[in-house]
Design a protein around this motif. Structure first.
Motif, PDB file in Angstrom:
ATOM      1  N   LEU A 111       3.554 -11.570  -2.092  1.00 12.15           N
ATOM      2  CA  LEU A 111       2.931 -12.373  -1.041  1.00 12.15           C
ATOM      3  C   LEU A 111       3.971 -12.886  -0.044  1.00 12.15           C
ATOM      4  N   PHE A 112       5.054 -13.462  -0.554  1.00 12.80           N
ATOM      5  CA  PHE A 112       6.095 -13.987   0.326  1.00 12.80           C
ATOM      6  C   PHE A 112       6.757 -12.876   1.131  1.00 12.80           C
ATOM      7  N   ALA A 113       7.086 -11.785   0.456  1.00 13.75           N
ATOM      8  CA  ALA A 113       7.774 -10.683   1.135  1.00 13.75           C
ATOM      9  C   ALA A 113       6.905 -10.068   2.226  1.00 13.75           C
ATOM     10  N   SER A 114       5.629  -9.831   1.920  1.00 11.00           N
ATOM     11  CA  SER A 114       4.747  -9.192   2.898  1.00 11.00           C
ATOM     12  C   SER A 114       4.397 -10.135   4.046  1.00 11.00           C
ATOM     13  N   SER A 115       4.238 -11.438   3.767  1.00 11.54           N
ATOM     14  CA  SER A 115       3.936 -12.382   4.848  1.00 11.54           C
ATOM     15  C   SER A 115       5.115 -12.515   5.802  1.00 11.54           C
ATOM     16  N   LEU A 116       6.329 -12.556   5.254  1.00  9.09           N
ATOM     17  CA  LEU A 116       7.523 -12.646   6.099  1.00  9.09           C
ATOM     18  C   LEU A 116       7.678 -11.404   6.959  1.00  9.09           C
ATOM     19  N   PHE A 117       7.536 -10.232   6.330  1.00  8.15           N
ATOM     20  CA  PHE A 117       7.660  -8.977   7.076  1.00  8.15           C
ATOM     21  C   PHE A 117       6.580  -8.866   8.147  1.00  8.15           C
ATOM     22  N   CYS A 118       5.352  -9.270   7.810  1.00  9.73           N
ATOM     23  CA  CYS A 118       4.240  -9.194   8.760  1.00  9.73           C
ATOM     24  C   CYS A 118       4.483 -10.095   9.961  1.00  9.73           C
ATOM     25  N   ALA A 119       4.969 -11.320   9.727  1.00 11.03           N
ATOM     26  CA  ALA A 119       5.233 -12.248  10.834  1.00 11.03           C
ATOM     27  C   ALA A 119       6.289 -11.690  11.778  1.00 11.03           C
ATOM     28  N   PHE A 120       7.371 -11.134  11.214  1.00 13.36           N
ATOM     29  CA  PHE A 120       8.431 -10.545  12.035  1.00 13.36           C
ATOM     30  C   PHE A 120       7.930  -9.299  12.760  1.00 13.36           C
ATOM     31  N   LEU A 121       7.134  -8.474  12.069  1.00  8.22           N
ATOM     32  CA  LEU A 121       6.609  -7.252  12.673  1.00  8.22           C
ATOM     33  C   LEU A 121       5.669  -7.562  13.828  1.00  8.22           C
ATOM     34  N   CYS A 122       4.792  -8.549  13.652  1.00  9.57           N
ATOM     35  CA  CYS A 122       3.858  -8.938  14.722  1.00  9.57           C
ATOM     36  C   CYS A 122       4.610  -9.371  15.977  1.00  9.57           C
ATOM     37  N   ILE A 167      -2.261  -4.061  -3.866  1.00 11.03           N
ATOM     38  CA  ILE A 167      -2.842  -4.074  -2.514  1.00 11.03           C
ATOM     39  C   ILE A 167      -3.402  -5.458  -2.185  1.00 11.03           C
ATOM     40  N   GLN A 168      -4.019  -6.095  -3.161  1.00 10.94           N
ATOM     41  CA  GLN A 168      -4.576  -7.438  -2.934  1.00 10.94           C
ATOM     42  C   GLN A 168      -3.486  -8.452  -2.607  1.00 10.94           C
ATOM     43  N   ALA A 169      -2.366  -8.382  -3.324  1.00  8.75           N
ATOM     44  CA  ALA A 169      -1.255  -9.295  -3.057  1.00  8.75           C
ATOM     45  C   ALA A 169      -0.656  -9.046  -1.681  1.00  8.75           C
ATOM     46  N   ILE A 170      -0.545  -7.766  -1.302  1.00  8.39           N
ATOM     47  CA  ILE A 170      -0.026  -7.420   0.024  1.00  8.39           C
ATOM     48  C   ILE A 170      -0.973  -7.934   1.112  1.00  8.39           C
ATOM     49  N   LEU A 171      -2.277  -7.767   0.899  1.00 11.70           N
ATOM     50  CA  LEU A 171      -3.266  -8.236   1.872  1.00 11.70           C
ATOM     51  C   LEU A 171      -3.206  -9.757   2.019  1.00 11.70           C
ATOM     52  N   ALA A 172      -2.991 -10.465   0.905  1.00 13.71           N
ATOM     53  CA  ALA A 172      -2.859 -11.932   0.969  1.00 13.71           C
ATOM     54  C   ALA A 172      -1.660 -12.317   1.831  1.00 13.71           C
ATOM     55  N   GLY A 173      -0.533 -11.629   1.623  1.00 12.40           N
ATOM     56  CA  GLY A 173       0.665 -11.904   2.414  1.00 12.40           C
ATOM     57  C   GLY A 173       0.486 -11.565   3.879  1.00 12.40           C
ATOM     58  N   PHE A 174      -0.118 -10.410   4.149  1.00 11.36           N
ATOM     59  CA  PHE A 174      -0.354 -10.028   5.536  1.00 11.36           C
ATOM     60  C   PHE A 174      -1.340 -10.983   6.205  1.00 11.36           C
ATOM     61  N   GLY A 175      -2.292 -11.494   5.424  1.00 11.49           N
ATOM     62  CA  GLY A 175      -3.226 -12.462   5.979  1.00 11.49           C
ATOM     63  C   GLY A 175      -2.515 -13.708   6.459  1.00 11.49           C
ATOM     64  N   TYR A 176      -1.579 -14.214   5.646  1.00 12.97           N
ATOM     65  CA  TYR A 176      -0.858 -15.420   6.042  1.00 12.97           C
ATOM     66  C   TYR A 176       0.090 -15.138   7.205  1.00 12.97           C
TER      67      TYR A 176
END
Length: 306
Positions: A111-122, A167-176
């Motif tokens: 969750l933390f890794a995917s949310s951080l990556f998603c924020a930077f990617l956006c 996939i669910q954990a990744i989606l949670a991170g990307f959501g945040y």
């Protein structure tokens, strides 16, 4: 001088983002206690958001700001629907679902890794550019820190074999991560008014999976109500308020990175409340995360006259 004003603004942003991380560090402790009382993760997610929303609604009604809330919802309806979907529904629903098939350590790590990556990617996509060297180094340091903490808390690569939970954990991170980006993009710095709207809309979203998965085997005694109230006040109201406040002062990238300090506060709370001493891997992981935050947030001041 202008750089002094920027330093004050950046300091305030760091303060609110750090405070959000501190508030969010209580989620695990209180949630586990409720799970032990036969609450499902879906029930906890829905109830804490609903209670938080009703508390803020009562607060706004008491101070005669209910009409202001309706005006805000009408003005920012689409933005609120989108941000509540990403930041509340996707985060809480998919995080809760992931816990069924993965360990807590694995879910938190992803969750933390995917949310951080998603924020930077956006941010990169929005600005039509690639990652800067500073962003790359900060991401690497942050991922190393998360990995060390993940390993120290008993995380296993075998957890990743559960594709559905992964996939669910990744989606949670990307959501945040998307919540952070779009809250900043729509400039939703509306204090308790906006937060109340987000929580009530989020509660509506969360009601559907809760109804489909609830067992109603829990006991609403004084202790459990106190835990739900603590979850509503600290991580839900306190955490989201500080996050939104920080987003009004700095970028979504900075907020996502600074909020990685949450595992550090979780370790401190575990030591203070549960007498669990952090091991060397956890300490090194925490230091890597702090290094990533300091490296990314450090700016050479430039003196300019107004």
């Amino acid at each position: 001088m202008r750089f002094e004003k920027n330093i004050i603004k950046d300091s305030n942003a760091i303060f609110y983002a750090t405070l959000a991380a501190l508030c969010n560090a209580f989620v695990g402790i209180f949630s586990v206690l409720l799970f032990q009382e036969n609450f499902t993760s879906f029930e906890v997610a829905f109830l804490k958001c609903l209670i938080a929303g009703l508390i803020l609604l009562s607060y706004l009604h008491f101070f005669k700001k209910f009409q202001d809330l309706l005006v805000l919802i009408k003005k920012h309806f689409k933005a609120l629907l989108l941000c509540a979907f990403f930041g509340i529904f996707m985060l809480y629903h998919f995080e809760s679902s992931a816990y069924v098939g993965m360990s807590v350590a694995s879910v938190v790590f992803i969750l933390f890794a995917s949310s951080l990556f998603c924020a930077f990617l956006c941010q990169c996509v929005y600005q039509k550019r690639f990652f800067t060297p500073k962003e790359i180094i900060s991401l690497i340091l942050a991922f190393i820190g998360l990995t060390l903490i993940f390993i120290s808390e008993g995380g296993s690569l075998e957890d990743f074999s559960n594709i559905k939970a992964l996939i669910q954990a990744i989606l949670a991170g990307f959501g945040y991560g998307l919540f952070l980006f779009f809250t900043k993009y729509f400039n939703l710095k509306t204090g308790f008014l906006g937060l109340c709207a987000l929580l009530l809309i989020g509660s509506f979203y969360l009601a559907f999976p809760m109804i489909l998965n609830t067992h109603l085997n829990f006991n609403l005694n004084f202790q459990n109500l106190s835990l739900l109230l603590a979850l509503a006040l600290l991580p839900t109201i306190g955490g989201f308020y500080c996050t939104i406040k920080a987003l009004s002062l700095t970028s979504s990238n900075s907020v996502a990175l600074i909020e990685l300090s949450e595992p550090i506060f979780a370790m401190i709370l575990a030591f203070a409340l549960l007498a669990q001493s952090p091991n060397l891997s956890q300490i090194l992981g925490g230091l890597c995360i702090l290094a990533a935050i300091i490296f990314y947030e450090f700016k050479t001041p430039r003196v300019t006259k107004d």
